[in-house]
Structures are given as structure tokens and as C-alpha cells.
Motif scaffolding. Structure first.
Motif, short mmCIF file in Angstrom:
data_model
loop_
_atom_site.label_atom_id
_atom_site.label_comp_id
_atom_site.label_asym_id
_atom_site.label_seq_id
_atom_site.Cartn_x
_atom_site.Cartn_y
_atom_site.Cartn_z
N GLY A 222 0.80 -1.20 -0.14
CA GLY A 222 -0.15 0.01 0.03
C GLY A 222 0.82 1.32 0.04
N ARG A 223 2.20 1.25 -0.60
CA ARG A 223 2.89 2.49 -0.33
C ARG A 223 3.80 2.76 -1.60
NH1 ARG A 223 7.90 2.16 3.42
NH2 ARG A 223 8.87 3.27 1.49
N THR A 224 4.49 3.60 -1.87
CA THR A 224 5.46 3.76 -2.66
C THR A 224 7.04 3.63 -2.42
OG1 THR A 224 5.45 6.27 -2.41
CG2 THR A 224 3.86 5.26 -4.03
N PHE A 225 7.66 3.65 -3.31
CA PHE A 225 9.33 3.38 -2.87
C PHE A 225 10.12 4.65 -3.74
CE2 PHE A 225 7.21 -0.28 -2.24
CZ PHE A 225 7.42 -0.81 -1.11
N ALA A 226 11.21 4.72 -2.96
CA ALA A 226 12.27 5.72 -3.84
C ALA A 226 12.62 5.28 -4.94
CB ALA A 226 13.39 5.99 -2.92
N PHE A 227 12.94 4.08 -5.18
CA PHE A 227 13.47 3.31 -6.34
C PHE A 227 12.67 3.75 -7.48
CE2 PHE A 227 10.95 -0.52 -4.87
CZ PHE A 227 10.16 -0.81 -5.90
N GLU A 228 11.22 4.00 -7.47
CA GLU A 228 10.42 4.60 -8.56
C GLU A 228 10.86 5.90 -9.03
OE1 GLU A 228 6.12 3.54 -7.59
OE2 GLU A 228 6.83 2.77 -5.63
N LEU A 229 11.66 6.47 -8.24
CA LEU A 229 12.16 7.92 -8.86
C LEU A 229 13.39 7.83 -9.62
CD1 LEU A 229 11.19 9.86 -5.58
CD2 LEU A 229 9.65 9.54 -7.92
N LEU A 230 14.12 6.85 -9.45
CA LEU A 230 15.25 6.43 -10.18
C LEU A 230 15.14 6.26 -11.62
CD1 LEU A 230 17.09 3.94 -7.60
CD2 LEU A 230 17.25 6.59 -7.65
N LYS A 231 15.99 6.72 -12.57
CA LYS A 231 16.25 6.55 -14.02
C LYS A 231 16.19 5.30 -14.56
CE LYS A 231 18.24 11.06 -15.09
NZ LYS A 231 19.37 11.81 -16.02
N ARG A 232 16.82 4.38 -13.61
CA ARG A 232 16.77 2.80 -13.98
C ARG A 232 15.31 2.02 -13.90
NH1 ARG A 232 22.20 0.56 -14.33
NH2 ARG A 232 21.08 -1.49 -14.11
N PHE A 233 14.58 2.89 -13.12
CA PHE A 233 13.32 2.17 -13.04
C PHE A 233 12.53 1.44 -14.15
CE2 PHE A 233 8.67 2.86 -11.82
CZ PHE A 233 8.40 1.80 -11.23
N GLU A 234 11.97 0.47 -13.64
CA GLU A 234 11.30 -0.37 -14.93
C GLU A 234 10.09 -0.60 -14.28
OE1 GLU A 234 12.47 -1.30 -17.84
OE2 GLU A 234 14.72 -1.01 -17.58
N PRO A 235 9.14 0.38 -14.88
CA PRO A 235 7.77 0.17 -14.45
C PRO A 235 6.95 -1.05 -14.92
CG PRO A 235 7.89 2.39 -15.54
CD PRO A 235 9.31 1.45 -15.86
N ALA A 236 7.44 -1.40 -16.02
CA ALA A 236 6.75 -2.91 -16.26
C ALA A 236 6.96 -3.99 -15.44
CB ALA A 236 6.85 -3.12 -17.84
N GLN A 237 8.39 -4.03 -15.27
CA GLN A 237 8.85 -5.13 -14.20
C GLN A 237 8.38 -4.98 -12.88
OE1 GLN A 237 13.20 -5.11 -13.36
NE2 GLN A 237 13.11 -7.32 -13.64
N TRP A 238 8.26 -3.87 -12.43
CA TRP A 238 7.56 -3.63 -10.87
C TRP A 238 6.15 -3.97 -11.04
CZ3 TRP A 238 7.77 -3.74 -6.10
CH2 TRP A 238 6.99 -2.78 -5.57
N GLY A 239 5.46 -3.56 -11.99
CA GLY A 239 4.10 -3.95 -12.04
C GLY A 239 3.95 -5.38 -12.09
N GLU A 240 4.81 -5.96 -12.93
CA GLU A 240 4.54 -7.66 -12.77
C GLU A 240 4.60 -8.01 -11.57
OE1 GLU A 240 6.76 -11.31 -14.77
OE2 GLU A 240 6.77 -9.53 -15.97
N ILE A 241 5.67 -7.81 -10.77
CA ILE A 241 6.14 -8.20 -9.29
C ILE A 241 5.00 -7.75 -8.56
CG2 ILE A 241 7.59 -7.56 -7.50
CD1 ILE A 241 9.98 -7.26 -9.60
N LYS A 242 4.39 -6.73 -8.64
CA LYS A 242 3.24 -6.53 -7.64
C LYS A 242 1.97 -7.22 -7.87
CE LYS A 242 2.66 -1.71 -8.08
NZ LYS A 242 2.27 -0.45 -7.87
N GLN A 243 1.75 -7.46 -9.16
CA GLN A 243 0.71 -8.54 -9.61
C GLN A 243 0.98 -9.93 -9.14
OE1 GLN A 243 -2.42 -7.83 -10.96
NE2 GLN A 243 -1.87 -5.82 -10.53
N GLN A 244 2.17 -10.29 -9.28
CA GLN A 244 2.41 -11.61 -8.65
C GLN A 244 2.22 -11.64 -7.14
OE1 GLN A 244 6.50 -12.08 -9.71
NE2 GLN A 244 5.91 -12.87 -11.78
#
Length: 384
Positions: A222-244
Motif C-alpha cells: 500500500g505504499r510507494t518507494f524511492a526506487f520508483e524515482l530512479l532513472k533505471r526504474f522499470e515500471p513494467a517489471q515492477w508492475g509484474e512483481i506487484k501483480q504476482q
């Protein structure tokens, strides 16, 4: 090939072993517990999972550089050599924090200033402008750890501390941090098919953490993380991990988790937190005096953070409470394992039971104990 990075997960002191076990369960590599945390390695997906799933870590720090130093200038040069504009945008606000153990340099605040200058100089050289500093709510936190001769510089991938799950609505008095509560539950050996009772539940931290474990709910859902602000951040990969993680949750569980307190307003605070966390239907709350309530099952785990006082009148009251807790355990909880977490080390003597285990833990800087009592009919009682 996936790029492997080195990370460090600080945690409350005393929980390093259970944190190492948790990280192993998330498929971290190179796990190395040390005082105050656990070093590990993995790819960026591993870092995403650790932030999302770790119940015990305080943060997940990405190690950028580790080298020897002799002066403040050495530290500046090490920080200046990092390509900061490659990591995050100049529009992000920053904060530098320095911790030293055995460091002989004159001022940790001055070192923080030197590292901040190195970051800003790096941006100016490439972008012609520098990031702003925000000491209250920065986008990017930079951590510097110094021993007598070794410098380690980390980028904080978590942002707000991981014990801030995002559900807490009511805190009560001095609430137990969520990651400490989760670590204590791991130390008790509680399994989700065992009855669990907190007879002095306060704002419900043990109950929420236990219910989230029973439902297999990721604590960071239920929260956000600092890594979402980094240039290397991969939204699609993060979305898949959250869905799992969401797909792995259990909507219906047979967990027998019980909580009680003798103050209606405190119970309402616990109920608000359980509702906010989405686990109110997993916990049974009732108003009851901890000294008078009966065991809700023939066996299980009782876990409790009883009050402990500093003022003389508080200590006098506790002098009477602790023996009464021991008597209640003896009379009502045969067949249970009971765990009391406290910063009042007098409890061990005053409760008049023989502890089967004593684990040293720290609640911030306060040295505490987790006392284990295995309640067997006819046993445990100390003379006197």
C-alpha cells in the motif's frame, strides 16, 4: 546477463538472523548478516521484491561504493566519482545522512556537507544546475557509513522507512514499530495455523502483522518507494512483481488470531488499523482484562508488549502487575508458549516464572528482552 548489485538491509538489532532467513526466502544471494543488518546481492528485481516483501528490514540500501579513506577530501572524491545524473534527475530533492562507528574525523555533519557538495558538483558539471536539498521529505536519500578507515556510500531505494506500511491510522502510546513486531513473531516460531493471542493489544501492531502474514499480504503493497524515482526504474517489471504478490494473497484463511485490551478507546484504535490494513475479518477483538481473560484455545502463542514505566509511581504499579501476569499464565494458559517483549528487565524476576529463552533485542536505542515461557501444567513456577 542480469546485472548484480550489492545491497544492505538494516534492521532492529537482534533480528539479523530472521531477516537473513527472510531474504533467503526471496532468493537473495550472498547473504551476510552483521550487527544491525544483512548484506546481500541480486538484480534490480531482487531489490524490488525485498522492498515489497520484507517484513523485518528497515530499508533496502544500494551500495554504490566501498573503499578506504583517510580524510574528508577522500570522501568527497569518492562521492564525486559517482555519475549521479545517471541515477536520478536534477529535479529530485536530496538528503545526505552520515553514520560513523570508530570514525576519527572531526564532524559527521561536515562530511554530510562534503558529500552533498560532491553530488551537486557532479550535476552542475553535466547539467549546469544542481538538485535542491530537502531534509524533511527528500525524494532521494544518500547514506554514508564510516568505520575508522572504510567508507561505504549507499543510495536508499526505500524512501520512507519500510516499517511505515501505509495502513496505520491510530497509534496509541509509543506503538511498537511494525518491523520489530514482525521480527518478534518470527522469533516466537508462530505458524499461521496456530492460535495467536495478544492480551494487551494496544493499537494492534502484533495483530495486523500476524494477520498480514496469515493472508500472505506483502507489507509494502500500500505504499510507494524511492526506487520508483530512479532513472533505471522499470515500471513494467515492477508492475509484474506487484501483480504476482497480489495473486499470491489468501482471501480466506482459518487463522485464529485474537486480541484484547481493557480500554474501549484503545480497542477502537486497533480496529481502525485492522480495517485500514484490510485484515479486520482475520482478527477477533474483545474488551477484556489481560489478568482475567481465558485462553481462546487449548494451545497456541501468546505475544505481548506489556507497559513499562520510568516514573516511580509507574514502577510501583508494575511491581504488582508482573507477578499477576505470571499467575494468570499459570492458571489459564497451560499448553501455550508465552512471549513478553519488554524494556523493563525486572519482569524476568517479578513474573516469578522460569524463562525458557531470553533474546536480546533493541527498540531503537533501548535494550530490551523477549522472554519465552513454555507453560506446562505444574511447571515454571519459581519459589518465593
Amino acid at each position: 546477463m542480469k546485472q548484480i548489485f550489492h545491497y544492505f538491509a538494516p534492521c532492529p538489532r537482534g533480528l539479523e538472523t530472521v531477516l537473513a532467513e527472510e531474504l533467503a526466502g526471496l532468493d537473495a544471494q550472498g547473504i551476510a548478516p552483521t550487527d544491525g543488518g544483512v548484506a546481500f546481492s541480486g538484480d534490480e528485481a531482487m531489490m524490488y521484491r525485498a522492498n515489497l516483501h520484507s517484513r523485518i528490514a528497515s530499508r533496502i540500501l544500494w551500495r554504490l561504493v566501498e573503499k578506504s579513506y583517510r580524510s574528508e577530501d577522500d570522501i568527497y572524491k569518492a562521492a564525486r566519482a559517482i555519475d549521479w545524473p545517471e541515477l536520478f534527475d536534477v529535479s529530485r530533492t536530496i538528503k545526505v545522512m552520515v553514520t560513523g562507528v570508530g570514525c576519527k574525523l572531526r564532524s559527521l555533519d561536515f562530511i554530510a556537507l562534503k558529500v552533498k557538495d560532491a553530488v551537486c558538483d557532479g550535476f552542475r558539471a553535466q547539467c549546469g544546475e544542481r538538485p535542491s536539498v530537502d531534509t524533511a521529505r527528500p525524494d532521494i536519500r544518500i547514506h554514508v557509513f564510516l568505520t575508522e578507515r572504510q567508507l561505504t556510500l549507499y543510495l536508499d531505494t526505500s524512501g520512507e522507512a519500510l516499517f511505515k506500511r501505509g495502513y496505520r491510522r491510530e497509534t496509541g502510546d509509543a506503538p511498537l514499530r511494525e518491523n520489530l513486531a514482525a521480527g518478534i513473531l518470527r522469533l516466537t516460531g508462530w505458524q499461521v495455523d496456530e492460535p495467536l493471542l495478544d492480551p494487551m493489544c494496544g493499537s494492534g501492531t502484533f495483530l495486523v502483522e500476524a494477520a498480514m502474514m496469515a493472508r500472505n499480504m506483502a507489507p509494502g503493497r500500500g505504499r510507494t518507494f524511492a526506487f520508483e524515482l530512479l532513472k533505471r526504474f522499470e515500471p513494467a517489471q515492477w508492475g509484474e512483481i506487484k501483480q504476482q504478490a497480489i495473486a499470491a494473497e489468501r482471501s480466506e484463511v482459518k487463522a485464529a488470531i485474537f486480541g484484547s485490551d481493557d480500554t474501549p478507546a484503545v480497542l477502537e484504535a486497533a480496529r481502525a488499523n485492522l480495517l485500514s490494513a484490510g485484515v479486520a475479518d482475520t482478527v477477533q477483538l474483545e474488551e477484556a482484562d489481560a489478568l482475567e481473560r481465558s485462553a481462546p484455545a487449548a494451545g497456541g502463542v501468546l505475544v505481548c508488549n506489556p507497559p513499562y514505566g520510568i516514573r516511580l509511581e509507574e514502577q510501583t504499579w508494575l511491581d504488582a502487575l508482573y507477578p499477576a501476569l505470571g499467575h494468570s499464565l499459570k492458571q489459564r494458559f497451560a499448553g501455550w508458549r508465552a512471549y513478553y517483549f519488554t524494556g523493563d528487565l525486572r519482569l524476568a524476576k517479578l513474573i516469578r516464572l522460569s524463562a525458557s529463552k531470553r533474546t536480546v533485542l533493541f527498540n531503537g536505542s533501548i535494550e530490551c528482552r523477549l522472554f519465552e515461557y513454555r507453560m506446562v501444567a505444574g511447571g515454571n513456577r519459581k519459589d518465593g
